[in-house]
Design a protein around this motif. Structure first.
Motif, short mmCIF file in Angstrom:
data_model
loop_
_atom_site.label_atom_id
_atom_site.label_comp_id
_atom_site.label_asym_id
_atom_site.label_seq_id
_atom_site.Cartn_x
_atom_site.Cartn_y
_atom_site.Cartn_z
N TYR A 62 -3.26 1.70 -9.28
CA TYR A 62 -4.10 0.50 -9.25
C TYR A 62 -5.35 0.78 -8.42
O TYR A 62 -5.26 1.15 -7.25
CB TYR A 62 -3.34 -0.68 -8.65
CG TYR A 62 -2.10 -1.06 -9.43
CD1 TYR A 62 -2.17 -1.91 -10.53
CD2 TYR A 62 -0.85 -0.58 -9.03
CE1 TYR A 62 -1.04 -2.26 -11.23
CE2 TYR A 62 0.29 -0.93 -9.74
CZ TYR A 62 0.19 -1.77 -10.84
OH TYR A 62 1.32 -2.12 -11.53
N GLU A 63 -6.48 0.58 -9.02
CA GLU A 63 -7.75 0.76 -8.31
C GLU A 63 -8.17 -0.59 -7.74
O GLU A 63 -8.91 -1.35 -8.35
CB GLU A 63 -8.82 1.31 -9.26
CG GLU A 63 -8.47 2.70 -9.81
CD GLU A 63 -9.53 3.22 -10.76
OE1 GLU A 63 -10.50 2.46 -11.01
OE2 GLU A 63 -9.39 4.35 -11.25
N ILE A 64 -7.70 -0.86 -6.53
CA ILE A 64 -7.93 -2.16 -5.90
C ILE A 64 -8.63 -1.94 -4.57
O ILE A 64 -8.21 -1.10 -3.77
CB ILE A 64 -6.60 -2.91 -5.67
CG1 ILE A 64 -5.83 -3.03 -6.99
CG2 ILE A 64 -6.87 -4.30 -5.09
CD1 ILE A 64 -4.47 -3.69 -6.82
N GLU A 65 -9.71 -2.66 -4.34
CA GLU A 65 -10.41 -2.57 -3.07
C GLU A 65 -9.64 -3.31 -1.98
O GLU A 65 -8.81 -4.17 -2.27
CB GLU A 65 -11.82 -3.16 -3.22
CG GLU A 65 -12.67 -2.42 -4.24
CD GLU A 65 -14.05 -3.03 -4.39
OE1 GLU A 65 -14.30 -4.06 -3.70
OE2 GLU A 65 -14.85 -2.51 -5.17
N ASP A 66 -9.95 -2.99 -0.74
CA ASP A 66 -9.17 -3.54 0.37
C ASP A 66 -9.31 -5.05 0.49
O ASP A 66 -8.33 -5.76 0.73
CB ASP A 66 -9.60 -2.87 1.68
CG ASP A 66 -9.20 -1.40 1.73
OD1 ASP A 66 -8.29 -1.02 0.97
OD2 ASP A 66 -9.80 -0.65 2.52
N ASP A 67 -10.54 -5.56 0.35
CA ASP A 67 -10.71 -7.00 0.47
C ASP A 67 -10.04 -7.75 -0.67
O ASP A 67 -9.49 -8.83 -0.49
CB ASP A 67 -12.20 -7.35 0.54
CG ASP A 67 -12.97 -6.78 -0.65
OD1 ASP A 67 -12.42 -5.92 -1.36
OD2 ASP A 67 -14.12 -7.20 -0.86
N VAL A 68 -10.06 -7.15 -1.85
CA VAL A 68 -9.38 -7.78 -2.99
C VAL A 68 -7.87 -7.68 -2.82
O VAL A 68 -7.12 -8.58 -3.21
CB VAL A 68 -9.83 -7.10 -4.30
CG1 VAL A 68 -9.07 -7.68 -5.50
CG2 VAL A 68 -11.32 -7.26 -4.50
N LEU A 69 -7.41 -6.60 -2.21
CA LEU A 69 -5.98 -6.40 -2.02
C LEU A 69 -5.38 -7.47 -1.11
O LEU A 69 -4.28 -7.96 -1.36
CB LEU A 69 -5.73 -5.00 -1.45
CG LEU A 69 -4.26 -4.57 -1.34
CD1 LEU A 69 -3.60 -4.56 -2.70
CD2 LEU A 69 -4.17 -3.21 -0.67
N ALA A 70 -6.11 -7.83 -0.06
CA ALA A 70 -5.62 -8.89 0.84
C ALA A 70 -5.50 -10.22 0.10
O ALA A 70 -4.51 -10.96 0.25
CB ALA A 70 -6.55 -9.02 2.04
N ASN A 71 -6.48 -10.53 -0.72
CA ASN A 71 -6.42 -11.77 -1.49
C ASN A 71 -5.30 -11.73 -2.51
O ASN A 71 -4.63 -12.74 -2.77
CB ASN A 71 -7.75 -12.02 -2.19
CG ASN A 71 -8.90 -12.26 -1.22
OD1 ASN A 71 -8.67 -12.77 -0.12
ND2 ASN A 71 -10.11 -11.91 -1.61
N LEU A 72 -5.07 -10.55 -3.08
CA LEU A 72 -4.00 -10.40 -4.06
C LEU A 72 -2.63 -10.63 -3.43
O LEU A 72 -1.75 -11.25 -4.03
CB LEU A 72 -4.07 -9.01 -4.68
CG LEU A 72 -2.97 -8.66 -5.70
CD1 LEU A 72 -3.03 -9.60 -6.90
CD2 LEU A 72 -3.09 -7.21 -6.14
N LYS A 93 0.83 -1.22 0.00
CA LYS A 93 0.00 0.00 0.00
C LYS A 93 0.85 1.26 0.00
O LYS A 93 0.45 2.29 -0.55
CB LYS A 93 -0.91 0.01 1.23
CG LYS A 93 -2.15 -0.86 1.11
CD LYS A 93 -3.02 -0.68 2.35
CE LYS A 93 -4.31 -1.46 2.22
NZ LYS A 93 -5.16 -1.30 3.42
N ALA A 94 2.04 1.16 0.62
CA ALA A 94 2.92 2.32 0.71
C ALA A 94 3.77 2.52 -0.54
O ALA A 94 4.65 3.40 -0.54
CB ALA A 94 3.82 2.19 1.94
N SER A 95 3.53 1.77 -1.58
CA SER A 95 4.32 1.90 -2.81
C SER A 95 4.06 3.25 -3.47
O SER A 95 2.93 3.77 -3.43
CB SER A 95 3.97 0.77 -3.78
OG SER A 95 4.21 -0.49 -3.19
#
Length: 292
Positions: A214-224, A206-208
């Motif tokens: 990238y438009e990524i939701e939080d729940d999708v980000l954890a799975n990613l 997230k700190a990148s």
């Protein structure tokens, strides 16, 4: 001249010496023959193992090519986002190898690379895949090892196995900001080299700097993040398996050639010893016939 009594007294001392020499020669020939049979059996075993490894090499390379494509896609995500961990971040090292031996320096390559990384970050946690690297890493980094897995390398690794390992690491509460998966990168059928695959935690990603692209939701980000970890681990396991099969085939080929050379030398030694025994027996027969 010696009297007849003197000659009779000398004969019993000479006869056992001749029998002793012959007995020692026969014992030596028997030992050579047994060793020759043992080396011949070893040659058959190593030749069979070479054939088995040869049949597995092509299958392992095909699996490696598909895993490389998915692994490169995961690395491209971190590269485009310019993801980097801080210098004081928690580091996790994953040494990926297998349980089986007779494959050259495959396991030592991973252990040495892990040791070099530990010298740079002594506080790093270590996860070991395979009993062989575990035995080597325990000599100098026993306190760093948090989890170890065995039953690795019997067949081509699957993504389900990699995902199960990642789930186990997370369930054990192993925290990290950046992880480095140490594996043997496949160069050719006769060459491999230890390399690392980077994996980052959710907060570091997230700190990148380019994360906003990238438009990524939080729940999708954890799975990613979990998928990227499992994907990189799967890539390392499959590529390490291909390197191991090639190294095992080369090791068994060298062992078969060495056994063949040893068989040739033992056969020559056995034939020379056998000819010497036959010659000594002929000399005894001729000498006895001449005395009569």
């Amino acid at each position: 001249m010696l009297s007849s009594a003197s000659r009779i007294a000398i004969r019993p001392a000479v006869a056992p010496l001749s029998n002793g020499v012959q007995a020692r020669n026969m014992a030596t020939l028997k030992e050579i023959q047994l060793r020759l049979k043992s080396v011949s059996n070893i040659e058959k075993i190593t030749k069979s193992m070479k054939m088995i490894a040869s049949t597995k090499v092509n299958k392992a390379q095909r699996g490696m090519e598909s895993a490389r494509a998915f692994g490169a896609a995961s690395n491209a995500l971190f590269d485009n986002a310019e993801t980097k961990a801080a210098e004081d971040s928690k580091t996790l090292l994953v040494a990926s190898s297998s349980d089986r031996g007779l494959c050259g320096g495959i396991h030592s390559s991973v252990s040495k690379a892990t040791r070099r990384l530990l010298e740079e970050t002594p506080e790093s946690s270590v996860v070991v895949l395979g009993d062989k690297p575990k035995a080597q890493l325990q000599r100098f980094a026993r306190q760093n090892i948090v989890i170890s897995f065995n039953q690795i390398g019997k067949d081509i690794p699957t993504f389900a196995e990699a995902a199960s390992i990642v789930d186990m690491i997370k369930s054990e509460g192993v925290e990290f900001d950046a992880a480095k998966i140490v594996y043997n990168e496949f160069k050719s059928v006769i060459a491999y080299e230890a390399n690392t695959i980077p994996v980052y935690s959710l907060d570091v990603f997230k700190a990148s700097p380019n994360f906003a692209a990238y438009e990524i939701e939080d729940d999708v980000l954890a799975n990613l993040q979990e998928f990227s970890f499992a994907n990189g681990l799967y890539w390392a396991m499959v590529e390490g398996h291909a390197s191991e099969m090639c190294a095992k085939r080369a090791a068994m080929e060298n062992a078969t050639n060495n056994a063949g050379d040893m068989i040739t030398k033992l056969t020559m030694t056995y034939n020379r010893g056998r000819q010497a025994v036959i010659t000594n027996e002929l000399i005894d027969i001729i000498t006895g016939a001449s005395a009569l």
